[in-house]
Design an enzyme around this catalytic site. Structure first.
Site, PDB file in Angstrom:
ATOM      1  N   ALA A 111       0.767  -1.244   0.000  1.00  0.00           N
ATOM      2  CA  ALA A 111       0.000   0.000   0.000  1.00  0.00           C
ATOM      3  C   ALA A 111       0.802   1.300   0.000  1.00  0.00           C
ATOM      4  O   ALA A 111       0.300   2.322  -0.469  1.00  0.00           O
ATOM      5  CB  ALA A 111      -0.936   0.007   1.198  1.00  0.00           C
ATOM      6  N   ALA A 112       2.019   1.298   0.548  1.00  0.00           N
ATOM      7  CA  ALA A 112       2.735   2.574   0.736  1.00  0.00           C
ATOM      8  C   ALA A 112       3.263   3.121  -0.603  1.00  0.00           C
ATOM      9  O   ALA A 112       3.647   2.323  -1.462  1.00  0.00           O
ATOM     10  CB  ALA A 112       3.891   2.367   1.705  1.00  0.00           C
ATOM     11  N   PRO A 113       3.267   4.453  -0.790  1.00  0.00           N
ATOM     12  CA  PRO A 113       2.933   5.515   0.165  1.00  0.00           C
ATOM     13  C   PRO A 113       1.451   5.857   0.288  1.00  0.00           C
ATOM     14  O   PRO A 113       1.121   6.791   1.019  1.00  0.00           O
ATOM     15  CB  PRO A 113       3.717   6.711  -0.376  1.00  0.00           C
ATOM     16  CG  PRO A 113       3.764   6.486  -1.852  1.00  0.00           C
ATOM     17  CD  PRO A 113       3.832   5.006  -2.036  1.00  0.00           C
ATOM     18  N   GLY A 114       0.563   5.135  -0.387  1.00  0.00           N
ATOM     19  CA  GLY A 114      -0.834   5.225   0.010  1.00  0.00           C
ATOM     20  C   GLY A 114      -1.780   6.072  -0.829  1.00  0.00           C
ATOM     21  O   GLY A 114      -2.899   6.331  -0.408  1.00  0.00           O
ATOM     22  N   LYS A 116      -3.281   5.153  -3.525  1.00  0.00           N
ATOM     23  CA  LYS A 116      -4.411   4.302  -3.905  1.00  0.00           C
ATOM     24  C   LYS A 116      -5.248   3.957  -2.674  1.00  0.00           C
ATOM     25  O   LYS A 116      -6.467   3.808  -2.765  1.00  0.00           O
ATOM     26  CB  LYS A 116      -3.926   3.046  -4.633  1.00  0.00           C
ATOM     27  CG  LYS A 116      -3.219   3.391  -5.950  1.00  0.00           C
ATOM     28  CD  LYS A 116      -2.759   2.193  -6.736  1.00  0.00           C
ATOM     29  CE  LYS A 116      -1.919   2.594  -7.936  1.00  0.00           C
ATOM     30  NZ  LYS A 116      -0.517   2.979  -7.571  1.00  0.00           N
ATOM     31  N   CYS A 233       3.382  -0.375 -12.654  1.00  0.00           N
ATOM     32  CA  CYS A 233       3.829   0.726 -13.520  1.00  0.00           C
ATOM     33  C   CYS A 233       4.985   0.211 -14.379  1.00  0.00           C
ATOM     34  O   CYS A 233       5.986   0.877 -14.580  1.00  0.00           O
ATOM     35  CB  CYS A 233       4.177   1.970 -12.725  1.00  0.00           C
ATOM     36  SG  CYS A 233       5.427   1.752 -11.470  1.00  0.00           S
TER      37      CYS A 233
HETATM   38  N1  SAM Z   1       0.072   1.277  -4.012  1.00  0.00           N
HETATM   39  C1  SAM Z   1       1.060   2.277  -3.609  1.00  0.00           C
HETATM   40  C2  SAM Z   1       0.516   3.653  -3.933  1.00  0.00           C
HETATM   41  O1  SAM Z   1      -0.325   3.795  -4.825  1.00  0.00           O
HETATM   42  O2  SAM Z   1       0.908   4.621  -3.275  1.00  0.00           O
HETATM   43  C3  SAM Z   1       2.394   2.012  -4.275  1.00  0.00           C
HETATM   44  C4  SAM Z   1       2.941   0.630  -3.981  1.00  0.00           C
HETATM   45  S1  SAM Z   1       4.587   0.328  -4.563  1.00  0.00           S
HETATM   46  C5  SAM Z   1       4.356   0.070  -6.259  1.00  0.00           C
HETATM   47  C6  SAM Z   1       4.908  -1.299  -3.974  1.00  0.00           C
HETATM   48  C7  SAM Z   1       5.020  -1.409  -2.463  1.00  0.00           C
HETATM   49  O3  SAM Z   1       5.068  -2.800  -2.122  1.00  0.00           O
HETATM   50  C8  SAM Z   1       6.276  -0.814  -1.857  1.00  0.00           C
HETATM   51  O4  SAM Z   1       5.924   0.186  -0.927  1.00  0.00           O
HETATM   52  C9  SAM Z   1       6.961  -2.001  -1.149  1.00  0.00           C
HETATM   53  O5  SAM Z   1       7.539  -1.627   0.090  1.00  0.00           O
HETATM   54  C10 SAM Z   1       5.809  -2.938  -0.927  1.00  0.00           C
HETATM   55  N2  SAM Z   1       6.122  -4.368  -0.779  1.00  0.00           N
HETATM   56  C11 SAM Z   1       7.086  -5.092  -1.394  1.00  0.00           C
HETATM   57  N3  SAM Z   1       7.028  -6.380  -1.021  1.00  0.00           N
HETATM   58  C12 SAM Z   1       5.983  -6.498  -0.168  1.00  0.00           C
HETATM   59  C13 SAM Z   1       5.415  -7.588   0.562  1.00  0.00           C
HETATM   60  N4  SAM Z   1       5.909  -8.831   0.473  1.00  0.00           N
HETATM   61  N5  SAM Z   1       4.348  -7.340   1.355  1.00  0.00           N
HETATM   62  C14 SAM Z   1       3.844  -6.078   1.462  1.00  0.00           C
HETATM   63  N6  SAM Z   1       4.351  -5.014   0.799  1.00  0.00           N
HETATM   64  C15 SAM Z   1       5.410  -5.217   0.000  1.00  0.00           C
END
Ligand code: SAM
Length: 303
Positions: A111-114, A116, A233
């Protein structure tokens, strides 16, 4: 007269945060500040011919305003107060398409940085429950600030590996909607493209695709899940259509949903139910979105 072609430029997209304000109020506020509202775009080309203080409503997504590329909002009151979110149009697709019902239980798996997450919260009107996971503690703390500013209150954040979240836990027994936006190569991000391309060795792409497929398979283990949106992306089919293809083969109870029939760029054949996005065809960053839904149970007559 000389008309500059701007098909290679991404406009400034502004999502109105309906947890704090309305589309009408934001438009009025901006008009009073000297911006000039041009109504709703009719064609994609309208988005690339904006100049100065002119702005439009987007033609595909609700609550999305479009400005010329150079328009700056980072110091604007509406941004600082969380009334508007600066988010590329393509990245507004996942929550919009998942379209969770008000009051429902939703998971944002990575979810981060959030951005969505806050969009999902707006769609469920802060009612129901939004479980958000991320592995990266630093990104999660940025996320808390962002969600606070956006007025999100229905969320529960966890610094947890989504692959280790137990789908059978009673906490998630009402979850019907999942958004999965996992780590990817980022090859669709226009600003990163040159740097990233050098790092795109096959091994790295394969490792990402394996992780993405494991995550997507995991989303389908939640007992009441009805719909899952998968997005990246990335422009590589290895991380997009190929992940979806493998997942569908392993999970025959799910099928693809045909998304936005009037969207101009589709997933690669035969996955045309999915969407792609690019600067040339959609005036956005490069992006991919698929939506899986649980097949309806078969009736006796069909058996
Ligand atoms: N959905 C976010 C937004 O719209 O702001 C962007 C997400 S970013 C593409 C992918 C995220 O997945 C990163 O923040 C990363 O730390 C997290 N991540 C990677 N592996 C993960 C896991 N096994 N479980 C949970 N989060 C994970």
């Amino acid at each position: 007269s000389f008309q500059q072609t701007r098909d290679d430029v991404i406009p400034r997209y502004v999502r109105v945060n309906t947890l704090k304000t309305t589309l009408e109020d934001v438009i009025d506020y901006l008009k009073r500040e000297g911006f000039s509202y041009q109504g709703t775009a009719c064609r994609l080309e309208d988005l690339s011919h904006l100049s100065g203080k002119r702005f439009l409503c987007d033609l595909h997504l609700q609550d999305l305003l479009v400005f010329s590329a150079k328009t700056a909002f980072h110091n604007h009151f509406l941004y600082k107060a969380g009334h508007i979110i600066l988010q590329d149009k393509a990245s507004c697709l996942p929550a919009f398409l998942l379209n969770p019902q008000v009051g429902s239980h939703v998971i944002d798996a990575c979810a981060a940085p959030g951005n969505k997450t806050s969009h999902l919260a707006a769609m469920i009107k802060n009612k129901g429950k939004l479980f958000a996971f991320d592995l990266d503690a630093k990104r999660l703390s940025t996320m808390s600030t962002l969600l606070l500013r956006a007025g999100v209150t229905c969320h529960q954040l966890a610094n947890q590996d989504f692959l280790k979240v137990d789908p059978q836990s009673s906490e998630y027994k009402e979850v019907e909607y999942i958004l999965l936006d996992p780590s990817c190569s980022g090859s669709g991000m226009v600003c990163l493209r040159d740097e990233v391309s050098e790092l795109q060795d096959e091994g790295r792409l394969q490792a990402l695709a394996t992780f993405q497929l494991r995550c997507l398979n995991h989303t389908l283990q939640f007992p009441r899940v009805q719909r899952v949106v998968y997005s990246t992306c990335s422009i590589h089919s290895q991380e997009n259509e190929e992940v979806v293809s493998a997942c569908l083969q392993q999970n025959p109870a799910f099928r693809l949903v045909h998304l936005l029939p009037n969207w101009p760029e589709r997933g690669h054949e035969p996955f045309t139910e999915c969407l792609r996005a690019s600067t040339a065809k959609t005036r956005t960053h490069g992006f991919f979105v698929a939506m899986l839904e649980r097949r309806p149970p078969q009736t006796d007559e069909e058996n």
